[in-house]
Design an enzyme around this catalytic site. Structure first.
Site, PDB file in Angstrom:
ATOM      1  N   GLY A  67      24.514 -50.825  79.587  1.00 46.89           N
ATOM      2  CA  GLY A  67      23.540 -50.770  78.491  1.00 46.89           C
ATOM      3  C   GLY A  67      23.006 -52.165  78.184  1.00 46.89           C
ATOM      4  O   GLY A  67      21.803 -52.360  77.968  1.00 46.89           O
ATOM      5  N   ARG A 115      19.118 -53.427  78.492  1.00 45.23           N
ATOM      6  CA  ARG A 115      18.381 -54.040  77.370  1.00 45.23           C
ATOM      7  C   ARG A 115      17.848 -55.416  77.731  1.00 45.23           C
ATOM      8  O   ARG A 115      16.729 -55.765  77.394  1.00 45.23           O
ATOM      9  CB  ARG A 115      19.319 -54.143  76.146  1.00 45.23           C
ATOM     10  CG  ARG A 115      18.677 -54.720  74.899  1.00 45.23           C
ATOM     11  CD  ARG A 115      19.666 -54.754  73.723  1.00 45.23           C
ATOM     12  NE  ARG A 115      20.888 -55.469  74.010  1.00 45.23           N
ATOM     13  CZ  ARG A 115      21.007 -56.802  74.023  1.00 45.23           C
ATOM     14  NH1 ARG A 115      19.962 -57.553  73.734  1.00 45.23           N
ATOM     15  NH2 ARG A 115      22.157 -57.375  74.305  1.00 45.23           N
ATOM     16  N   TYR A 156      42.773 -45.592  87.523  1.00 45.78           N
ATOM     17  CA  TYR A 156      42.033 -46.707  88.134  1.00 45.78           C
ATOM     18  C   TYR A 156      41.061 -46.189  89.190  1.00 45.78           C
ATOM     19  O   TYR A 156      39.874 -46.501  89.160  1.00 45.78           O
ATOM     20  CB  TYR A 156      43.043 -47.670  88.749  1.00 45.78           C
ATOM     21  CG  TYR A 156      42.465 -48.959  89.278  1.00 45.78           C
ATOM     22  CD1 TYR A 156      41.972 -49.932  88.414  1.00 45.78           C
ATOM     23  CD2 TYR A 156      42.431 -49.219  90.642  1.00 45.78           C
ATOM     24  CE1 TYR A 156      41.457 -51.127  88.902  1.00 45.78           C
ATOM     25  CE2 TYR A 156      41.928 -50.415  91.137  1.00 45.78           C
ATOM     26  CZ  TYR A 156      41.442 -51.364  90.266  1.00 45.78           C
ATOM     27  OH  TYR A 156      40.932 -52.548  90.750  1.00 45.78           O
ATOM     28  N   LYS A 204      37.180 -46.215  88.488  1.00 44.21           N
ATOM     29  CA  LYS A 204      36.200 -46.997  89.251  1.00 44.21           C
ATOM     30  C   LYS A 204      35.151 -46.090  89.878  1.00 44.21           C
ATOM     31  O   LYS A 204      33.997 -46.478  90.036  1.00 44.21           O
ATOM     32  CB  LYS A 204      36.908 -47.828  90.334  1.00 44.21           C
ATOM     33  CG  LYS A 204      37.722 -48.998  89.780  1.00 44.21           C
ATOM     34  CD  LYS A 204      36.830 -50.121  89.244  1.00 44.21           C
ATOM     35  CE  LYS A 204      37.657 -51.328  88.812  1.00 44.21           C
ATOM     36  NZ  LYS A 204      36.819 -52.423  88.254  1.00 44.21           N
TER      37      LYS A 204
HETATM   38  O1  LIG Z   1      56.844 -55.746  95.938  1.00 47.89           O
HETATM   39  C1  LIG Z   1      56.058 -54.994  96.543  1.00 47.89           C
HETATM   40  C2  LIG Z   1      54.772 -54.684  96.073  1.00 47.89           C
HETATM   41  C3  LIG Z   1      53.975 -53.842  96.790  1.00 47.89           C
HETATM   42  N1  LIG Z   1      54.404 -53.313  97.962  1.00 47.89           N
HETATM   43  C4  LIG Z   1      53.537 -52.451  98.782  1.00 47.89           C
HETATM   44  O2  LIG Z   1      52.488 -53.262  99.282  1.00 47.89           O
HETATM   45  C5  LIG Z   1      51.282 -52.526  99.365  1.00 47.89           C
HETATM   46  C6  LIG Z   1      50.191 -53.256  98.590  1.00 47.89           C
HETATM   47  O3  LIG Z   1      50.509 -53.153  97.226  1.00 47.89           O
HETATM   48  P1  LIG Z   1      49.696 -53.935  96.101  1.00 47.89           P
HETATM   49  O4  LIG Z   1      50.302 -53.582  94.796  1.00 47.89           O
HETATM   50  O5  LIG Z   1      49.587 -55.379  96.421  1.00 47.89           O
HETATM   51  O6  LIG Z   1      48.200 -53.378  96.203  1.00 47.89           O
HETATM   52  P2  LIG Z   1      47.615 -51.917  96.424  1.00 47.89           P
HETATM   53  O7  LIG Z   1      47.010 -51.916  97.774  1.00 47.89           O
HETATM   54  O8  LIG Z   1      48.607 -50.849  96.136  1.00 47.89           O
HETATM   55  O9  LIG Z   1      46.524 -51.848  95.298  1.00 47.89           O
HETATM   56  C7  LIG Z   1      45.471 -52.841  95.237  1.00 47.89           C
HETATM   57  O10 LIG Z   1      44.474 -52.420  96.051  1.00 47.89           O
HETATM   58  C8  LIG Z   1      43.189 -52.961  96.023  1.00 47.89           C
HETATM   59  C9  LIG Z   1      42.767 -53.518  94.693  1.00 47.89           C
HETATM   60  O11 LIG Z   1      41.418 -53.219  94.423  1.00 47.89           O
HETATM   61  C10 LIG Z   1      43.600 -53.052  93.596  1.00 47.89           C
HETATM   62  O12 LIG Z   1      43.260 -53.768  92.445  1.00 47.89           O
HETATM   63  C11 LIG Z   1      45.065 -53.088  93.798  1.00 47.89           C
HETATM   64  O13 LIG Z   1      45.539 -52.094  92.988  1.00 47.89           O
HETATM   65  C12 LIG Z   1      51.597 -51.140  98.824  1.00 47.89           C
HETATM   66  O14 LIG Z   1      51.860 -50.269  99.885  1.00 47.89           O
HETATM   67  C13 LIG Z   1      52.870 -51.327  98.009  1.00 47.89           C
HETATM   68  O15 LIG Z   1      53.682 -50.193  97.955  1.00 47.89           O
HETATM   69  C14 LIG Z   1      55.668 -53.608  98.455  1.00 47.89           C
HETATM   70  O16 LIG Z   1      56.081 -53.139  99.518  1.00 47.89           O
HETATM   71  N2  LIG Z   1      56.450 -54.429  97.714  1.00 47.89           N
END
Ligand SMILES: O=c1ccn([C@@H]2O[C@H](COP(=O)(O)OP(=O)(O)O[C@H]3OC[C@@H](O)[C@H](O)[C@H]3O)[C@@H](O)[C@H]2O)c(=O)[nH]1
Length: 396
Positions: A152, A156, A195, A199
């Site tokens: 918005g 504007r 999320y 989005k």
């Molecule tokens: O300590 C950890 C944290 C995460 N992971 C794994 O690592 C992978 C990546 O995890 P992250 O939390 O870093 O990120 P994700 O891919 O799940 O989500 C991200 O994706 C893209 C962005 O746009 C998002 O903002 C973010 O949520 C996942 O499979 C998760 O299960 C681990 O194995 N150990």
């Protein structure tokens, strides 16, 4: 496309001030870089009034937002940051506080705001899975109401609007790599839906304002990114692994670690966001789905399993520790992986965690001439140095 490696390149060390206009080094710096330095700030470019824009960055005190703010400030624009500091931190932008081109306002985008701007980068929303799931209703309100308010505002003020969308709109993809034309596989009732669907509805709103009100919208689908200033406790894989390895703790792998991600260094991402915002509208584009308003994936095409990321992190942390004159990390992992010098703590896989993720970035290459420049190793080193510095200073 040039990339600024670090804001620290522009900071003047104490006792080496070049502010004296009669001091030849200072004068040379001024002429060479066409920048003006207002002590104690990094020197910013001087732009003509027609080139200088008033730019709003929502979520500008966050990880990605603050790097974007740095770049826009160095480019010489007027930058207004809105942040509710739920996950953003003042310290990420505190080096600009007091600069005449910079304003920081505590504001939650779920409430409207009246400001006059030329461009809006709409980044405001917690991005790490544990943070955005902590208050799911707030996350979806931020994405729906926040995006509606900012669109918005763009309508504007006739401002150009860039939405920071995400690879999570593809959910747990059943195709690889993911092209922008893939409609995704999202569980709308799962814990990530606030999320992912948030989005997705934010994108729908953006296209509503484009088609109905002619707002000049751009949509960046950001894949996994990393770099200095990522909140060390936000629970993402990069921050967790680096901090755990630096502290000599076992790294936490969820599931068996076979799930994949591709990781883009934050400075590359900022290049892409700015290129997308400033790319010209190609009215001649024959295909409605292939013009500058259509979504653009921004991410690295190098796909890694989370298990192999452990080895990369361990090797980088080892190298830094050796450079630092410290002992190598603990003994080889019990799993017998000779490459890894960290122990692994396997934990259950989170619900709806995508099994694979890799962008097709053809569109970004063709429309923007963009592709990432930083290797994973170089980026990891920058991020590890940042955490190491914080550990040494007692901040971590
Ligand atoms: O300590 C950890 C944290 C995460 N992971 C794994 O690592 C992978 C990546 O995890 P992250 O939390 O870093 O990120 P994700 O891919 O799940 O989500 C991200 O994706 C893209 C962005 O746009 C998002 O903002 C973010 O949520 C996942 O499979 C998760 O299960 C681990 O194995 N150990």
């Amino acid at each position: 496309m040039s990339s600024i490696s670090s804001i620290d390149n522009f900071l003047v060390a104490p006792g080496t001030s070049t502010s004296d206009p009669l001091e030849p080094q200072a004068a040379r710096l001024y002429v060479q870089h066409e920048r003006v330095k207002t002590e104690p700030f990094p020197p910013v470019r001087v732009l003509s009034p027609q080139d200088r824009k008033r730019i709003l960055v929502t979520g500008g005190a966050g990880f990605v937002g603050s790097h974007l703010v740095d770049r826009l400030m160095l480019m010489g624009h007027d930058v207004l940051v809105l942040d509710n500091f739920f996950t953003g931190q003042k310290s990420n932008v505190s080096h600009w506080i007091g600069h005449p081109n910079f304003e920081l306002v505590r504001h939650d985008v779920v409430n409207p705001i009246l400001v006059e701007v030329d461009q809006v980068y709409h980044l405001a929303c917690p991005a790490s899975p544990p943070f955005y799931q902590a208050n799911q209703i707030k996350t979806i309100k931020t994405n729906f109401m926040g995006t509606s308010n900012m669109l918005g505002l763009a309508k504007r003020t006739k401002a150009r609007f860039l939405l920071a969308s995400t690879s999570e709109v593809y959910g747990d993809p059943d195709v690889s790599p993911q092209k922008e034309t893939y409609n995704g596989n999202v569980n709308q009732t799962g814990p990530r839906a606030c999320y992912d669907e948030g989005k997705r509805v934010a994108e729908t709103l953006a296209y509503g304002y484009l088609y109905q009100d002619k707002v000049d919208v751009r949509v960046a689908r950001i894949f996994n990114s990393y770099g200095p200033r990522m909140n060390p406790f936000d629970g993402r894989v990069m921050s967790n692994f680096l901090l755990q390895a630096l502290r000599g703790e076992p790294v936490t792998v969820y599931g068996d670690g076979s799930q994949t991600r591709s990781f883009c260094f934050v400075h590359d991402l900022i290049d892409g966001l700015i290129a997308l915002m400033n790319a010209d509208d190609n009215e001649d584009s024959a295909e409605r789905d292939y013009n500058i308003h259509s979504p653009v994936n921004l991410g690295s095409e190098h796909e890694f399993s989370i298990r192999s990321l452990v080895d990369e992190v361990a090797s980088v942390v080892d190298e830094l520790r050796q450079q630092d004159g410290q002992e190598r990390l603990g003994a080889a992992s019990p799993e017998g992986n000779a490459k890894s010098t960290v122990k692994i703590n396997y934990l259950p896989m989170p619900v709806d965690d995508p099994r694979q993720r890799r962008p097709d970035t053809t569109r970004a290459k063709e429309l923007l001439g963009w592709q990432p420049q930083w290797s994973l190793r170089a980026g990891l080193k920058e991020m590890a140095r940042f955490y190491l510095q914080q550990i040494k200073s007692g901040a971590l």
